[in-house]
Enzyme design. Structure first.
Site, short mmCIF file in Angstrom:
data_model
loop_
_atom_site.label_atom_id
_atom_site.label_comp_id
_atom_site.label_asym_id
_atom_site.label_seq_id
_atom_site.Cartn_x
_atom_site.Cartn_y
_atom_site.Cartn_z
N CYS A 4 86.17 92.25 30.70
CA CYS A 4 87.13 92.14 31.81
C CYS A 4 86.45 91.68 33.10
CB CYS A 4 87.83 93.47 32.04
SG CYS A 4 86.69 94.84 32.29
N GLU A 25 93.87 99.72 34.78
CA GLU A 25 92.60 98.96 34.76
C GLU A 25 92.93 97.61 34.15
OE1 GLU A 25 89.47 99.83 35.74
OE2 GLU A 25 89.97 101.84 36.43
P1 NAD Z 1 96.86 93.99 26.36
O1 NAD Z 1 97.47 94.26 27.68
O2 NAD Z 1 97.46 92.94 25.50
O3 NAD Z 1 96.87 95.32 25.46
C1 NAD Z 1 96.35 96.55 25.92
C2 NAD Z 1 97.06 97.69 25.22
O4 NAD Z 1 98.45 97.64 25.53
C3 NAD Z 1 96.95 97.66 23.70
O5 NAD Z 1 96.72 98.97 23.25
C4 NAD Z 1 98.30 97.15 23.26
O6 NAD Z 1 98.71 97.67 22.01
C5 NAD Z 1 99.22 97.63 24.36
N1 NAD Z 1 100.37 96.73 24.56
C6 NAD Z 1 100.41 95.39 24.36
N2 NAD Z 1 101.64 94.90 24.67
C7 NAD Z 1 102.37 95.96 25.08
C8 NAD Z 1 103.73 96.10 25.53
N3 NAD Z 1 104.56 95.06 25.61
N4 NAD Z 1 104.14 97.33 25.88
C9 NAD Z 1 103.31 98.39 25.82
N5 NAD Z 1 102.03 98.32 25.39
C10 NAD Z 1 101.56 97.12 25.01
O7 NAD Z 1 95.34 93.71 26.66
P2 NAD Z 1 94.18 93.34 25.64
O8 NAD Z 1 94.42 91.96 25.14
O9 NAD Z 1 93.98 94.43 24.65
O10 NAD Z 1 92.91 93.35 26.61
C11 NAD Z 1 92.56 92.25 27.38
C12 NAD Z 1 92.94 92.43 28.82
O11 NAD Z 1 92.51 93.69 29.27
C13 NAD Z 1 92.27 91.41 29.73
O12 NAD Z 1 93.16 91.01 30.72
C14 NAD Z 1 91.13 92.20 30.34
O13 NAD Z 1 90.68 91.70 31.59
C15 NAD Z 1 91.74 93.55 30.47
N6 NAD Z 1 90.72 94.59 30.51
C16 NAD Z 1 90.54 95.28 31.66
C17 NAD Z 1 89.54 96.22 31.73
C18 NAD Z 1 89.28 97.02 32.97
O14 NAD Z 1 88.51 97.97 32.89
N7 NAD Z 1 89.87 96.70 34.10
C19 NAD Z 1 88.75 96.46 30.62
C20 NAD Z 1 88.98 95.73 29.47
C21 NAD Z 1 89.98 94.80 29.41
#
Ligand code: NAD
Length: 476
Positions: free
Chosen positions: A261, A227
């Site tokens: 998002c 997602e």
């Molecule tokens: P992110 O990708 O930075 O982090 C998400 C999760 O991944 C966190 O738990 C984080 O600890 C982990 N993570 C971060 N870097 C990682 C790595 N290198 N390896 C493994 N895991 C890692 O995202 P965010 O900043 O928490 O959220 C914002 C993003 O999420 C935006 O792009 C938003 O559009 C998207 N989002 C999508 C939805 C959806 O339903 N499609 C919902 C909410 C947010």
């Protein structure tokens, strides 16, 4: 190796951090093998326990969301707690129906046989959540994974530490870690989890990290739901009801201070109504948050300084027509609308994920369609028009994870539709029965009678190819 499934509790998980991951994997594997999670009554009982735990912790969840994102309790309940409770109630009500084997037709040339599809749990599932709806985006996939009969490990987002703690507490207080375990932490914890062999991975977050998760999953051929995010366009025709359109766009953009998002990322408005629409949107901002949104208890804050600085940098283009104020100390960015934007401005190169709305104008529908299609497929697309033909043309000629006509965000709140992205905005979907399907393997079963056994299929083949073609076309 025999594993005592009572050996690990969620307290041990909390104490030992990364070291506990492997041990928890073993205990979850053993618990899953015991078959307990396959019983639908067990699943319903666990969902009821989760429901009670959430209701009991309502005040703590609201406080945590306030501390992490300055969310007003009305917004927190509507978009996080209430949202999760609706999902649980839907599961509890319908699970017996969803979990039943589904009879399907059998082609006649198989006579005598019947066919059905069994929804079987994958086994050990991993859920990684983001920070923007830190409660709901952890709990709703968890509900789906439990409903489908899986064991689950969840990793909340470290960037919403208060909500992460409440989620972990709820899980620790409600379940044994051999069934559901929470691992709090950041990238290192996520990476350690991704080194394990799960049977399903459900990730919500950025497209960039989604690719890392997909690669980790590929090592074990683990199926995934991703997602992700992206730039969701909001397209406004000349034939609109101005005041309602303005309110719905402003609302969708500013809920959670734009950190949604599926928030409208940028506005594409017909040039003949642009000035009036922007004026109405300015009025809507004032109506919702007063003359100074910084003083409004209904307006959120940016999650951290890194994102604050990133968004502030994106505001350095075009002409600010609404807002433009910032306060780094309180991570406040006012509702901001920026006109005079060029497609190559930085604000049009990345997902904004904040309360800033760049405005582009158009006169010809083909320009709009080409603009959207020249970019990665968005998670959501919004089209405002009283002209059904216009809205349909946009929907038919573009691709997006989901869409709303004459509204923003609301398609996510209909559990009868799957929510997810397409292309760079994600893979797969969930919500309601779709969550159950997502976390279940659909096992196709044919049950054949032993009573008759025509020799046609066996070598040496004694029928002509013509005969085979006839049977396969007429008895399908
Ligand atoms: P992110 O990708 O930075 O982090 C998400 C999760 O991944 C966190 O738990 C984080 O600890 C982990 N993570 C971060 N870097 C990682 C790595 N290198 N390896 C493994 N895991 C890692 O995202 P965010 O900043 O928490 O959220 C914002 C993003 O999420 C935006 O792009 C938003 O559009 C998207 N989002 C999508 C939805 C959806 O339903 N499609 C919902 C909410 C947010």
């Amino acid at each position: 190796m025999a594993v005592n499934i009572n050996e690990t509790s969620n307290d041990v998980v909390a104490m030992n951090g990364l070291a506990a991951i492997g041990k928890t994997m073993d205990s979850q594997r053993a618990f899953f093998k015991s078959g307990v999670t396959k019983e639908v009554d067990f699943r319903i009982a666990q969902l009821k326990k989760l429901r009670k735990a959430i209701v009991d912790k309502e005040a703590a969840i609201l406080d945590a969301l306030k501390a992490d994102l300055n969310k007003h309790k009305f917004e927190s309940y509507g978009t996080e707690i209430g949202f999760a409770l609706l999902e649980i109630d839907d599961c509890i009500k319908n699970l017996k129906k969803w979990a039943k084997p589904k009879k399907v037709k059998t082609a006649m040339f198989h006579f005598k046989a019947s066919s059905y599809v069994i929804s079987e749990p994958y086994g050990l599932t991993l859920i990684i959540a983001p920070w923007n709806y830190p409660f709901q985006l952890l709990m709703v996939p968890l509900i789906g994974a439990m409903a489908a009969g899986n064991c689950v490990m969840v990793k909340p987002s470290e960037l919403a530490p208060n909500t992460s703690r409440v989620c972990a507490d709820i899980i620790r207080d409600t379940f044994d870690s051999h069934y559901v375990a929470a691992f709090e932490g950041g990238v290192a914890t996520a990476q350690e989890l991704l080194r394990q062999k799960f049977d399903y991975i459900f990730f919500t977050g950025s497209t960039e990290v989604g690719k890392i998760v997909y690669q980790a999953a590929a090592r074990n051929l683990t199926p995934v739901t991703l997602e992700l995010g992206g730039k969701s366009p909001c397209i406004v025709d000349e034939n609109i009801k101005l005041d309602v359109t303005a309110k719905r766009i402003v609302w969708g953009k500013l809920v959670n201070a734009g950190q949604t998002c599926i928030a409208p990322d940028y506005l594409m408005v017909h040039s003949s109504v642009k000035d009036e629409l922007l004026e109405e949107m300015g009025k809507a901002v004032k109506k919702f948050y007063g003359e100074n949104p910084e003083e409004s208890k209904y307006y959120g804050r940016i999650i951290n300084e890194r994102h604050f600085d990133r968004i502030e940098r994106l505001m350095q283009a075009g002409n600010v027509v609404v807002g433009g104020e910032v306060n780094r100390d309180t991570k406040y960015i006012s509702p901001t609308i920026i006109d005079g934007i060029q497609p190559d401005d930085p604000v049009m190169q990345e997902e904004i994920f904040g309360p800033v709305l760049p405005v582009l104008e158009w006169t010809n529908v083909e320009e709009v369609v080409n603009f959207v299609n020249d970019r990665p497929k968005p998670l959501a697309l919004y089209v405002f028009s009283k002209n059904k033909a216009f809205a349909n043309q946009i929907l038919e000629e573009t691709s997006s994870g989901g869409a709303c006509v004459n509204d923003t965000l609301m398609h996510i709140a209909n559990p009868h539709m799957s929510f997810g992205g397409v292309g760079e905005s994600g893979i797969g979907g969930y919500h309601g029965s779709h969550s159950f399907d997502t976390f279940s393997h659909q096992k196709a079963v044919m049950d054949k009678s032993l009573a008759i056994d025509p020799p046609v299929r066996y070598a040496p083949y004694r029928h002509s190819l013509r005969f085979l073609k006839f049977v396969m076309s007429k008895f399908a």
